[in-house]
Design a protein around this motif. Structure first.
Motif, short mmCIF file in Angstrom:
data_model
loop_
_atom_site.label_atom_id
_atom_site.label_comp_id
_atom_site.label_asym_id
_atom_site.label_seq_id
_atom_site.Cartn_x
_atom_site.Cartn_y
_atom_site.Cartn_z
N HIS A 17 -10.26 -4.37 -13.12
CA HIS A 17 -11.48 -3.85 -12.51
C HIS A 17 -11.25 -2.53 -11.81
N CYS A 18 -10.04 -2.34 -11.28
CA CYS A 18 -9.74 -1.07 -10.61
C CYS A 18 -9.72 0.10 -11.59
N VAL A 19 -9.03 -0.08 -12.73
CA VAL A 19 -8.94 1.04 -13.68
C VAL A 19 -10.29 1.33 -14.32
N ARG A 20 -11.14 0.33 -14.35
CA ARG A 20 -12.46 0.53 -14.95
C ARG A 20 -13.46 1.12 -13.98
N GLY A 21 -13.34 0.79 -12.70
CA GLY A 21 -14.39 1.18 -11.77
C GLY A 21 -14.05 2.24 -10.76
N LEU A 22 -12.74 2.63 -10.69
CA LEU A 22 -12.34 3.56 -9.63
C LEU A 22 -11.79 4.87 -10.19
N LYS A 23 -11.75 5.86 -9.34
CA LYS A 23 -11.16 7.14 -9.72
C LYS A 23 -9.65 7.01 -9.82
N LYS A 24 -9.05 7.92 -10.59
CA LYS A 24 -7.61 7.85 -10.86
C LYS A 24 -6.80 7.85 -9.57
N ALA A 25 -7.20 8.66 -8.59
CA ALA A 25 -6.43 8.75 -7.34
C ALA A 25 -6.37 7.40 -6.63
N VAL A 26 -7.47 6.66 -6.67
CA VAL A 26 -7.50 5.35 -6.03
C VAL A 26 -6.72 4.34 -6.86
N VAL A 27 -6.83 4.43 -8.19
CA VAL A 27 -6.08 3.54 -9.07
C VAL A 27 -4.58 3.70 -8.81
N GLU A 28 -4.13 4.93 -8.65
CA GLU A 28 -2.71 5.18 -8.37
C GLU A 28 -2.27 4.50 -7.07
N LYS A 29 -3.14 4.54 -6.05
CA LYS A 29 -2.81 3.89 -4.78
C LYS A 29 -2.68 2.39 -4.96
N VAL A 30 -3.57 1.81 -5.77
CA VAL A 30 -3.50 0.37 -6.03
C VAL A 30 -2.20 0.03 -6.77
N PHE A 31 -1.85 0.82 -7.78
CA PHE A 31 -0.62 0.59 -8.53
C PHE A 31 0.60 0.74 -7.63
N ASP A 32 0.59 1.75 -6.77
CA ASP A 32 1.71 1.96 -5.84
C ASP A 32 1.86 0.78 -4.90
N PHE A 33 0.73 0.25 -4.44
CA PHE A 33 0.78 -0.88 -3.51
C PHE A 33 1.37 -2.11 -4.19
N ILE A 34 0.96 -2.36 -5.42
CA ILE A 34 1.47 -3.51 -6.16
C ILE A 34 2.93 -3.30 -6.53
N GLY A 35 3.26 -2.06 -6.79
CA GLY A 35 4.58 -1.72 -7.31
C GLY A 35 4.41 -1.18 -8.72
N MET A 36 4.80 0.08 -8.94
CA MET A 36 4.50 0.73 -10.21
C MET A 36 5.07 -0.03 -11.40
N GLU A 37 6.28 -0.54 -11.27
CA GLU A 37 6.89 -1.25 -12.39
C GLU A 37 6.15 -2.57 -12.69
N LYS A 38 5.79 -3.27 -11.62
CA LYS A 38 5.06 -4.52 -11.81
C LYS A 38 3.70 -4.25 -12.45
N ALA A 39 3.01 -3.22 -11.97
CA ALA A 39 1.70 -2.87 -12.52
C ALA A 39 1.82 -2.43 -13.97
N ARG A 40 2.87 -1.67 -14.26
CA ARG A 40 3.10 -1.21 -15.64
C ARG A 40 3.36 -2.40 -16.55
N GLY A 41 4.10 -3.39 -16.04
CA GLY A 41 4.36 -4.59 -16.83
C GLY A 41 3.09 -5.35 -17.15
N ILE A 42 2.16 -5.38 -16.19
CA ILE A 42 0.88 -6.05 -16.43
C ILE A 42 0.10 -5.35 -17.52
N VAL A 43 0.12 -4.00 -17.48
CA VAL A 43 -0.58 -3.22 -18.51
C VAL A 43 0.02 -3.50 -19.88
N LEU A 44 1.34 -3.52 -19.96
CA LEU A 44 2.01 -3.75 -21.25
C LEU A 44 1.74 -5.17 -21.76
#
Length: 314
Positions: A240-267
């Motif tokens: 829902h974040c990548v669909r509804g928010l601007k890129k700058a905010v999405v990056e903050k969400v990914f950073d909070f979760i952990g970029m590697e963990k978030a990347r793994g979810i995407v993959l």
């Protein structure tokens, strides 16, 4: 309820409210309000209707916040009318009280006047049948001052701040969905869960993201918005974040979760993740395209096969 004779039972206690919960009461026509005001002002002992627009008079006044009419009724000692004198048809909101209406609609002045009657207690707003907890209704509509008063009472009485509606939506969920950040702050200050999901699995953070409520998303993120629900809740939040928010905010969400963990979810989601993104009504906007390109870069060249598949989906 046994502190005074039944003949003196307050109309504030329980009344039948004859309207559909989906429509509630619309703002009253000026003519109705002016007619009531004129009647109460010009007659020393005016005839008082028990029902106005098919709704009990006191409920009608409190729902619409007419403090001047309420003060006049108090001076006429109308609050002692026995509700059993009124014959209202049964319906979905039977049992709702004027105090519930005043608090859920944010009319704190009306609520305080009602509570000045020693026959009225705050618990009467929370003991109504067939209606949502007034904390949820006030949170949804952004009545933060009334919400604070109710949360203080709920905390002193041992809870009810995290009551849910039929779909499992909490007050925080409804506040987040409607962008009521002040209500979110108040609720969490008094101990409400920032992450409790609805029956659909969506957490408040996810529903705020789907509604593009960026300030609410960031607030919930910093206050435990992803603390419960497990990996599925985090996945839904990212979708829902990548669909509804601007890129700058999405990056903050990914950073909070952990970029590697978030990347793994995407993959792990693979093309479905991007299908969800590009099905957004915002796909034609620069924000959505920027987020898509950023996510493709995030996948990385080492995942060339997956990256190719995603590009083909696009």
């Amino acid at each position: 309820s046994n502190a005074f004779p039944p003949s003196k039972s307050s109309i504030l206690r329980k009344e039948s409210i004859s309207f559909h919960p989906g429509t509630l009461l619309m703002a009253p026509p000026t003519a109705t309000y002016q007619a009531l005001l004129s009647t109460f002002a010009t007659h020393p002992s005016p005839p008082i209707p028990t029902v106005v627009r098919n709704v009990p008079l006191l409920y009608y006044i409190c729902h619409n916040g007419h403090i001047d009419l309420l003060e006049r009724l108090r001076s006429l000692d109308y609050l002692g009318v026995n509700p059993s004198d009124h014959n209202h048809p049964p319906h979905a909101l039977a049992g709702a009280t004027p105090l519930w209406a005043a608090l859920s609609r944010g009319h704190l002045d009306c609520a305080k006047l009602l509570l000045s009657d020693d026959r009225v207690t705050m618990s009467q707003a929370f003991s109504c049948s067939n209606v949502p907890n007034p904390i949820i209704v006030a949170s949804q509509d952004g009545h933060s001052e009334a919400l604070e008063v109710m949360c203080e009472f709920a905390k002193s009485e041992g809870g009810r701040i995290d009551d849910t509606m039929k779909g499992g939506e909490t007050a925080v969920f409804k506040a987040a969905q409607n962008g009521r950040i002040e209500c979110c702050r108040t609720l969490i200050k008094f101990g409400a869960s920032a992450s409790k999901p609805a029956n659909s699995g969506l957490a408040p953070l996810a529903i705020a993201a789907s509604s593009s409520r960026e300030d609410v998303v960031l607030f919930l993120l910093e206050n435990g918005g992803l603390d419960s629900g497990g990996g599925e809740a985090v996945k839904l939040a990212l979708l829902h974040c990548v669909r509804g928010l601007k890129k700058a905010v999405v990056e903050k969400v990914f950073d909070f979760i952990g970029m590697e963990k978030a990347r793994g979810i995407v993959l792990d989601c693979g093309p479905d993740f991007f299908v969800y993104l590009i099905s957004s009504s915002k796909i034609g906007s620069g924000d959505c395209l920027e987020t898509l390109c950023w996510l493709l870069d995030l996948v990385g060249e080492e995942e060339d096969g997956r990256r190719k598949c995603l590009c083909e989906t696009w």
